[in-house]
Design an enzyme around this catalytic site. Structure first.
Site, PDB file in Angstrom:
ATOM      1  N   ASP A 196     -69.706 -62.904  -8.932  1.00 25.73           N
ATOM      2  CA  ASP A 196     -70.570 -62.632 -10.087  1.00 25.73           C
ATOM      3  C   ASP A 196     -71.734 -61.733  -9.686  1.00 25.73           C
ATOM      4  O   ASP A 196     -72.646 -62.157  -8.973  1.00 25.73           O
ATOM      5  CB  ASP A 196     -71.080 -63.954 -10.659  1.00 25.73           C
ATOM      6  N   ASP A 222     -63.765 -67.705 -18.203  1.00 24.44           N
ATOM      7  CA  ASP A 222     -64.845 -67.898 -17.230  1.00 24.44           C
ATOM      8  C   ASP A 222     -65.983 -68.678 -17.885  1.00 24.44           C
ATOM      9  O   ASP A 222     -66.583 -68.204 -18.844  1.00 24.44           O
ATOM     10  CB  ASP A 222     -65.330 -66.506 -16.777  1.00 24.44           C
ATOM     11  N   SER A 258     -65.451 -69.429  -8.492  1.00 25.48           N
ATOM     12  CA  SER A 258     -66.617 -68.560  -8.615  1.00 25.48           C
ATOM     13  C   SER A 258     -67.562 -68.830  -7.454  1.00 25.48           C
ATOM     14  O   SER A 258     -68.112 -69.927  -7.332  1.00 25.48           O
ATOM     15  CB  SER A 258     -67.334 -68.823  -9.940  1.00 25.48           C
ATOM     16  N   MET A 314     -74.902 -59.820 -10.912  1.00 26.26           N
ATOM     17  CA  MET A 314     -75.862 -59.835 -12.027  1.00 26.26           C
ATOM     18  C   MET A 314     -77.095 -59.025 -11.641  1.00 26.26           C
ATOM     19  O   MET A 314     -77.536 -59.092 -10.494  1.00 26.26           O
ATOM     20  CB  MET A 314     -76.299 -61.281 -12.325  1.00 26.26           C
ATOM     21  N   MET A 333     -72.094 -58.259 -14.476  1.00 20.64           N
ATOM     22  CA  MET A 333     -73.006 -58.586 -15.575  1.00 20.64           C
ATOM     23  C   MET A 333     -74.249 -57.729 -15.371  1.00 20.64           C
ATOM     24  O   MET A 333     -75.308 -58.200 -14.934  1.00 20.64           O
ATOM     25  CB  MET A 333     -73.313 -60.094 -15.554  1.00 20.64           C
ATOM     26  N   MET A 389     -65.340 -64.599 -22.034  1.00 20.89           N
ATOM     27  CA  MET A 389     -66.389 -65.523 -21.558  1.00 20.89           C
ATOM     28  C   MET A 389     -66.384 -66.782 -22.425  1.00 20.89           C
ATOM     29  O   MET A 389     -66.394 -66.705 -23.654  1.00 20.89           O
ATOM     30  CB  MET A 389     -67.769 -64.865 -21.642  1.00 20.89           C
ATOM     31  N   HIS A 426     -63.868 -65.067  -7.179  1.00 21.81           N
ATOM     32  CA  HIS A 426     -64.607 -64.463  -8.297  1.00 21.81           C
ATOM     33  C   HIS A 426     -66.046 -64.219  -7.850  1.00 21.81           C
ATOM     34  O   HIS A 426     -66.746 -65.144  -7.426  1.00 21.81           O
ATOM     35  CB  HIS A 426     -64.554 -65.410  -9.495  1.00 21.81           C
ATOM     36  N   HIS A 429     -67.114 -59.456 -11.268  1.00 21.20           N
ATOM     37  CA  HIS A 429     -67.523 -59.557 -12.674  1.00 21.20           C
ATOM     38  C   HIS A 429     -68.923 -58.981 -12.773  1.00 21.20           C
ATOM     39  O   HIS A 429     -69.882 -59.575 -12.289  1.00 21.20           O
ATOM     40  CB  HIS A 429     -67.462 -61.043 -13.074  1.00 21.20           C
TER      41      HIS A 429
HETATM   42  C1  DX5 Z   1     -71.399 -67.189 -15.484  1.00 19.31           C
HETATM   43  C2  DX5 Z   1     -70.445 -66.658 -14.474  1.00 19.31           C
HETATM   44  C3  DX5 Z   1     -69.405 -67.601 -14.063  1.00 19.31           C
HETATM   45  C4  DX5 Z   1     -69.913 -68.904 -13.464  1.00 19.31           C
HETATM   46  C5  DX5 Z   1     -68.930 -69.979 -13.825  1.00 19.31           C
HETATM   47  O1  DX5 Z   1     -72.146 -66.170 -15.982  1.00 19.31           O
HETATM   48  O2  DX5 Z   1     -69.793 -65.498 -14.971  1.00 19.31           O
HETATM   49  O3  DX5 Z   1     -68.453 -66.998 -13.207  1.00 19.31           O
HETATM   50  O4  DX5 Z   1     -70.085 -68.867 -12.089  1.00 19.31           O
HETATM   51  O5  DX5 Z   1     -69.416 -71.202 -13.383  1.00 19.31           O
HETATM   52  P1  DX5 Z   1     -68.898 -72.585 -13.951  1.00 19.31           P
HETATM   53  O6  DX5 Z   1     -67.431 -72.670 -13.646  1.00 19.31           O
HETATM   54  O7  DX5 Z   1     -69.707 -73.573 -13.195  1.00 19.31           O
HETATM   55  O8  DX5 Z   1     -69.158 -72.608 -15.419  1.00 19.31           O
HETATM   56 ZN    ZN Z   2     -68.071 -64.660 -13.835  1.00 19.57          ZN
END
Ligand code: DX5
Ligand code: ZN
Length: 226
Positions: free
Chosen positions: A37, A177, A10, A39, A70, A143, A35, A68
């Site tokens: 993220d 994840d 990630s 948001m 969010m 998740m 990956h 991903h």
């Molecule tokens: C959280 C993200 C993850 C996050 C995972 O909302 O979707 O992808 O980066 O990080 P770790 O592996 O540190 O839990």
């Molecule tokens: Zn994620």
């Protein structure tokens, strides 16, 4: 089982000021996917990156960018992310109850691979129609922490969802994840997950390549047991 392990660091845990070199470093270490993220500060209480950053990164790598989303309005992101060069587009089922069919269709028409994610409090049954549809999602992201931040604790009770899904769909990509690393990978891999997202455990390791290869090995060994 017809699924292959995909280890996806990630990039939320990377040094965003050096994103391209961080991405290439992870690929050199053996990462399969990156990956990303995305948001919006509304669906989750954190704000990260969007299409302009994906577009910039795409100029530095050909890797599979596993996005991903969010965000509260994923449909608004399909066109810009498609143009930017995203590979996978995983939206949350909680905000797509009314328009998931249209979302899947649009994601595919932009050349991306559709996936659906669910938060810890969402029942697994919610994603069945999206996998059983004539025009289905190609991945389910379970998740294992509340979305929003890296570095949280893995929720083992989410493995029931993974087990049920794997039983129903032997060849579906199932991603986990949140909180994945050397101490939790076995739980996820033995439940049937094959796509493994890991942020802090990879970026924080003295030898990220060793963590990536350990996680791949765990997925492969568990598949052989099936
Ligand atoms: C959280 C993200 C993850 C996050 C995972 O909302 O979707 O992808 O980066 O990080 P770790 O592996 O540190 O839990
Ligand atoms: Zn994620």
């Amino acid at each position: 089982m017809g699924v292959t392990p995909k280890i996806a660091p990630s990039m939320l845990s990377s040094d965003f000021a050096n994103l391209a070199s961080e991405a290439n470093r992870m690929l050199d270490f053996g990462a399969d996917w990156l990956h990303m993220d995305i948001m919006d500060g509304h669906f989750v209480p954190n704000l990260t990156i969007g299409a302009p950053v994906i577009e910039s990164l795409r100029k530095h790598t050909k890797a599979y960018l596993d996005c991903h989303l969010m965000v509260t309005n994923p449909i608004d992101y399909v066109e810009p992310l498609g143009k930017a060069g995203a590979s996978g587009f995983t939206f949350h089922v909680e905000v797509s109850k009314e328009n998931w069919q249209e979302l899947i269709q649009r994601i595919k028409s932009k050349g991306m691979r559709p996936g659906v994610a669910l938060k810890p409090g969402t029942a697994i049954e919610e994603v069945y129609p999206l996998v059983d549809s004539e025009n289905p999602v190609e991945m389910v992201l379970v998740m294992t922490v509340e979305p929003g931040f890296g570095g949280q604790k893995f929720m083992p009770e989410m493995m029931d969802k993974v087990r049920v899904l794997r039983k129903m769909y032997p060849s579906l990509d199932i991603e986990v994840d949140g909180g994945l690393g050397p101490s939790t990978i076995e739980m996820a891999a033995s439940a049937g997950a094959n796509c493994i997202v890991a942020g802090s455990s990879v970026f924080g390791a003295p030898e990220p390549a060793a963590v990536i290869s350990l996680m791949r090995k765990s997925v492969l060994e568990n598949q052989e047991k099936c």
